[in-house]
Design an enzyme around this catalytic site. Structure first.
Site, PDB file in Angstrom:
ATOM      1  N   HIS A  92      50.709  46.979  32.414  1.00 18.07           N
ATOM      2  CA  HIS A  92      51.658  45.966  32.245  1.00 18.07           C
ATOM      3  C   HIS A  92      52.710  46.387  31.032  1.00 18.07           C
ATOM      4  CE1 HIS A  92      49.557  43.682  34.839  1.00 18.07           C
ATOM      5  NE2 HIS A  92      48.333  43.093  34.179  1.00 18.07           N
ATOM      6  N   HIS A 110      51.976  36.324  35.734  1.00 15.86           N
ATOM      7  CA  HIS A 110      50.634  36.738  35.502  1.00 15.86           C
ATOM      8  C   HIS A 110      49.593  35.493  35.613  1.00 15.86           C
ATOM      9  CE1 HIS A 110      46.961  38.775  34.869  1.00 15.86           C
ATOM     10  NE2 HIS A 110      47.320  40.066  34.784  1.00 15.86           N
ATOM     11  N   GLU A 151      49.487  38.280  41.870  1.00 15.18           N
ATOM     12  CA  GLU A 151      50.546  38.905  41.275  1.00 15.18           C
ATOM     13  C   GLU A 151      51.218  39.713  42.373  1.00 15.18           C
ATOM     14  OE1 GLU A 151      49.012  41.134  37.912  1.00 15.18           O
ATOM     15  OE2 GLU A 151      47.043  40.201  38.516  1.00 15.18           O
TER      16      GLU A 151
END
Length: 379
Positions: free
Chosen positions: A134, A205, A343
């Site tokens: 991420h 998210h 996601e």
């Protein structure tokens, strides 16, 4: 990071951002906007409230571009908050989490934190089993987006990421536009430009619990994923490079089934490797935003969530690493599998797998990604 007294002008902006409500008034979800007013890295942080004609409410903070709460009606007409998060900006700053975040520069994992661009190897942070997850430990979920309220249903968030941000190349300007539609959908559009060749893969998210009770596990939720194939992972959650069929495996959600039906079948290696579901599915939708990519249904509340996207993949993560150590909104302790993330994305580690859809962004190009979270009820 430090709190500072807000100017009269900033307080005025706050009141506008919360739809002209008195600043002491709570949101429909019970949030106090004052608890989100601060300054991080010399940029103002606030809570922004979107409302539609149907009475749905979405609260967003520009710290990490995060969805904080989503209020939708259940089958009895009662309004329920269906996402996990915190009651104050202090917790978002001090408690590491991805709750509701606009992830960048690169959602999901990059193997060994390494990418190669034009023959040059670039070392990124290694913050998850030796991989870059991420965007690194200082990814955009921990940065402040510039907030630009458009109207009562639309908020634009802009992030100017400098060249070398977490060692990613290029000065990147990214924009996330949240629009709350009158048919109870959160429409999310992503854009990005760069002045140097780089990689981009953005997503949202949010952790969904459609029962509206974050103490209840989501293992009874019905899940449909419009995908005949998925990308397996190794014991470090890294994609192996394979794309394999879901047929006759616990990964098959082409016919809706409860999340909990197969989730603990650890004799199936992929579930053991993922500690449950934490995998990328290869969507059948071929980038068609009009086709349902996934659908989640809570039998308790009757609330349904349909996901639409022009992305080639979707990561389904079933809250496997929530462990009861984090207290969220209303003081509720978040235990394992009390939420599921959906996601939309390019596949994990795409920079190192040239046979997969490209995540390269060149100067002069504009990155686009589109995701719609559409809520409804089944009685």
């Amino acid at each position: 990071m430090k709190k500072q007294l807000l100017s009269i002008g900033f307080v005025a902006l706050t009141m506008i951002s919360c739809n002209n409500k008195p600043k002491e008034e709570l949101t429909l979800s019970g949030l106090d906007p004052k608890n989100f007013q601060t300054e991080v890295n010399q940029m103002p942080v606030n809570l922004y409230t979107l409302k539609n004609k149907a009475g749905m409410e979405v609260c967003i903070t520009n710290f990490g571009g995060r969805i904080v709460s989503v209020m939708v009606p259940d089958k009895k007409g009662a309004m329920k908050d269906v996402v996990l998060g915190f009651d104050s900006i202090a917790d978002y700053i001090n408690v590491p989490s991805d709750f509701g975040a606009s992830i960048g520069r690169y959602a999901n994992r990059i193997k060994d934190g390494k990418i190669v661009i034009d023959g040059k190897t670039i070392q990124l942070p290694q913050n998850n089993f030796g991989h870059c997850l991420h965007g690194g430990p200082k990814g955009w979920q921990y940065q402040v987006y510039e907030a630009k309220p458009v109207n009562e249903t639309t908020l634009e968030l802009v992030r100017k990421s400098p060249d070398g941000d977490e060692n990613f190349p290029g000065n990147v300007t990214a924009k996330v536009t949240y629009t709350l539609t009158d048919d109870n959908a959160i429409d999310i559009k992503y854009e990005a430009t760069t002045d140097k060749k780089t990689v981009i893969n953005m997503t949202n998210h949010s952790y969904f619990n459609l029962s509206g009770d974050a103490q209840q596990p989501i293992t009874d939720n019905l899940l449909y994923v419009n995908a005949d194939k998925f990308t397996p992972v190794d014991s470090t959650f890294m994609t192996t490079g394979e794309i394999v069929p879901v047929a006759e495996t616990p990964m098959d959600f082409t016919t809706p089934k409860t999340i909990g039906k197969d989730i603990d079948k650890y004799d199936y290696k992929q579930l053991k490797n993922g500690n449950g579901y934490d995998h990328n599915w290869v969507l059948n939708t071929a980038g068609d935003i009009k086709q349902v990519a996934a659908k989640l249904t809570s039998p308790t509340s009757g609330i349904t969530l349909e996901v639409y996207t022009d992305e080639p993949g979707i990561q389904v993560y079933t809250g496997n690493f929530l462990d009861g150590t984090v207290k969220g909104k209303k003081g509720i302790t978040y235990k394992q599998r009390v939420a599921v993330c959906l996601e939309t994305q390019h596949y994990p580690d795409s920079p190192n797998k040239p046979e997969w859809p490209s995540v390269i962004l060149e100067p002069g190009q504009t990155y686009h990604s589109h995701c719609i979270f559409k809520f409804n009820v089944e009685k």
